[in-house]
Write a protein that holds these residues in place. Sequence first.
Motif, mmCIF file in Angstrom:
data_model
loop_
_atom_site.group_PDB
_atom_site.id
_atom_site.type_symbol
_atom_site.label_atom_id
_atom_site.label_comp_id
_atom_site.label_asym_id
_atom_site.label_seq_id
_atom_site.Cartn_x
_atom_site.Cartn_y
_atom_site.Cartn_z
ATOM 1 N N ARG A 101 0.866 -1.185 0.000
ATOM 2 C CA ARG A 101 0.000 0.000 0.000
ATOM 3 C C ARG A 101 0.903 1.236 0.000
ATOM 4 N N ILE A 102 0.786 2.043 -1.060
ATOM 5 C CA ILE A 102 1.649 3.210 -1.260
ATOM 6 C C ILE A 102 0.778 4.452 -1.381
ATOM 7 N N GLU A 103 1.243 5.545 -0.737
ATOM 8 C CA GLU A 103 0.527 6.820 -0.873
ATOM 9 C C GLU A 103 1.456 7.996 -1.168
ATOM 10 N N ARG A 104 2.755 7.715 -1.202
ATOM 11 C CA ARG A 104 3.707 8.804 -1.435
ATOM 12 C C ARG A 104 4.991 8.236 -2.039
ATOM 13 N N VAL A 105 5.500 8.934 -3.042
ATOM 14 C CA VAL A 105 6.788 8.617 -3.641
ATOM 15 C C VAL A 105 7.647 9.868 -3.540
ATOM 16 N N GLU A 106 8.884 9.683 -3.121
ATOM 17 C CA GLU A 106 9.820 10.801 -3.063
ATOM 18 C C GLU A 106 10.970 10.514 -4.006
ATOM 19 N N ILE A 107 11.341 11.530 -4.765
ATOM 20 C CA ILE A 107 12.391 11.411 -5.761
ATOM 21 C C ILE A 107 13.455 12.451 -5.450
ATOM 22 N N HIS A 108 14.688 11.994 -5.415
ATOM 23 C CA HIS A 108 15.834 12.895 -5.259
ATOM 24 C C HIS A 108 16.564 12.878 -6.599
ATOM 25 N N THR A 109 16.463 13.977 -7.342
ATOM 26 C CA THR A 109 17.140 14.043 -8.624
ATOM 27 C C THR A 109 18.529 14.634 -8.427
ATOM 28 N N TYR A 110 19.385 14.457 -9.415
ATOM 29 C CA TYR A 110 20.768 14.919 -9.287
ATOM 30 C C TYR A 110 20.823 16.441 -9.213
ATOM 31 N N ALA A 111 21.532 16.937 -8.215
ATOM 32 C CA ALA A 111 21.737 18.372 -8.037
ATOM 33 C C ALA A 111 22.910 18.574 -7.091
ATOM 34 N N THR A 112 23.732 19.571 -7.382
ATOM 35 C CA THR A 112 24.845 19.948 -6.510
ATOM 36 C C THR A 112 24.780 21.456 -6.310
ATOM 37 N N PRO A 113 25.562 22.006 -5.372
ATOM 38 C CA PRO A 113 25.556 23.464 -5.216
ATOM 39 C C PRO A 113 25.975 24.210 -6.488
ATOM 40 N N THR A 114 26.882 23.637 -7.268
ATOM 41 C CA THR A 114 27.331 24.318 -8.480
ATOM 42 C C THR A 114 26.565 23.889 -9.731
ATOM 43 N N PRO A 116 22.780 22.920 -9.976
ATOM 44 C CA PRO A 116 21.480 22.655 -9.346
ATOM 45 C C PRO A 116 20.542 21.833 -10.230
ATOM 46 N N ALA A 117 19.472 21.369 -9.619
ATOM 47 C CA ALA A 117 18.477 20.573 -10.336
ATOM 48 C C ALA A 117 17.927 21.324 -11.549
ATOM 49 N N SER A 118 17.883 22.636 -11.483
ATOM 50 C CA SER A 118 17.389 23.421 -12.616
ATOM 51 C C SER A 118 18.289 23.283 -13.843
ATOM 52 N N ARG A 119 19.504 22.746 -13.657
ATOM 53 C CA ARG A 119 20.418 22.498 -14.785
ATOM 54 C C ARG A 119 20.647 21.014 -15.051
ATOM 55 N N ASN A 143 8.141 20.954 -15.867
ATOM 56 C CA ASN A 143 9.023 22.096 -15.592
ATOM 57 C C ASN A 143 9.599 22.065 -14.178
ATOM 58 N N ASN A 144 9.901 20.886 -13.684
ATOM 59 C CA ASN A 144 10.475 20.753 -12.346
ATOM 60 C C ASN A 144 11.889 21.324 -12.295
ATOM 61 N N THR A 145 12.176 22.043 -11.210
ATOM 62 C CA THR A 145 13.532 22.539 -10.952
ATOM 63 C C THR A 145 13.986 22.180 -9.532
ATOM 64 N N ALA A 146 13.172 21.409 -8.807
ATOM 65 C CA ALA A 146 13.507 21.028 -7.426
ATOM 66 C C ALA A 146 14.366 19.770 -7.412
ATOM 67 N N ALA A 147 15.218 19.667 -6.410
ATOM 68 C CA ALA A 147 16.078 18.490 -6.255
ATOM 69 C C ALA A 147 15.350 17.354 -5.537
ATOM 70 N N VAL A 164 8.640 7.836 -14.947
ATOM 71 C CA VAL A 164 8.867 7.912 -16.387
ATOM 72 C C VAL A 164 9.305 9.343 -16.695
ATOM 73 N N VAL A 165 10.541 9.484 -17.147
ATOM 74 C CA VAL A 165 11.120 10.804 -17.402
ATOM 75 C C VAL A 165 10.974 11.142 -18.881
ATOM 76 N N HIS A 166 10.325 12.288 -19.155
ATOM 77 C CA HIS A 166 10.104 12.744 -20.527
ATOM 78 C C HIS A 166 11.167 13.740 -20.983
ATOM 79 N N SER A 167 11.812 14.419 -20.013
ATOM 80 C CA SER A 167 12.917 15.331 -20.338
ATOM 81 C C SER A 167 13.657 15.692 -19.060
ATOM 82 N N SER A 168 14.890 16.106 -19.253
ATOM 83 C CA SER A 168 15.705 16.580 -18.126
ATOM 84 C C SER A 168 16.069 18.038 -18.385
ATOM 85 N N ASN A 169 16.455 18.730 -17.343
ATOM 86 C CA ASN A 169 16.832 20.137 -17.508
ATOM 87 C C ASN A 169 18.121 20.289 -18.296
ATOM 88 N N SER A 170 18.975 19.270 -18.297
ATOM 89 C CA SER A 170 20.210 19.312 -19.077
ATOM 90 C C SER A 170 19.974 18.881 -20.525
#
Length: 186
Positions: A101-114, A116-119, A143-147, A164-170
Amino acid sequence: MADPRLAARHGAGTYDILLRSGRQRVTVPVEVTALPEREPGDNLAYGEKATASSTHGRFDPCGAVDGDSAWQNWSTSTGWNDGTSRVFPDWLAVEWPKPERIERVEIHTYATPTSPASRQGIKDFDVQVREGGTWTTVREFRNNTAAHITASFPVRETDSVRVVVHSSNSGDYSRILELEAYGPAT
């Protein structure tokens, strides 16, 4: 670190791994420990079977369910990177031997201080659950930019979750440091 799923398949214990390089052979003992018993509120994806549409180098899908979401450890093979530059969609999934039984998924995408997830992070993606062999989208992100992204939805009983990833910021690769899944607290 040994694959935590080895304990589920073969039992906890010490296993001899034979390494070969040319004519040299070395046997290395590897200690495999069982996953701890889960408590309510624990990450249900940790140590479970992970699969992906493709893999780049050493960034195997199981690295995205190893409990390590720190970007500092990216170079040590924690996290998943798809293997098809500039080709989308890509997907990363975690699967359970029996429905959860699942009600939440958390995703940590690649991001560093130099970098960021927006890149570097995943930009457009869907969170899906598999019920009765059919994939259903439970959340869409554009249009996600959060890590660190949290996808909450009504409780679903599922044997697998995927992103399912349709595009990345890079614009090149899909990169996910960690995929977590949580059920109801009770």
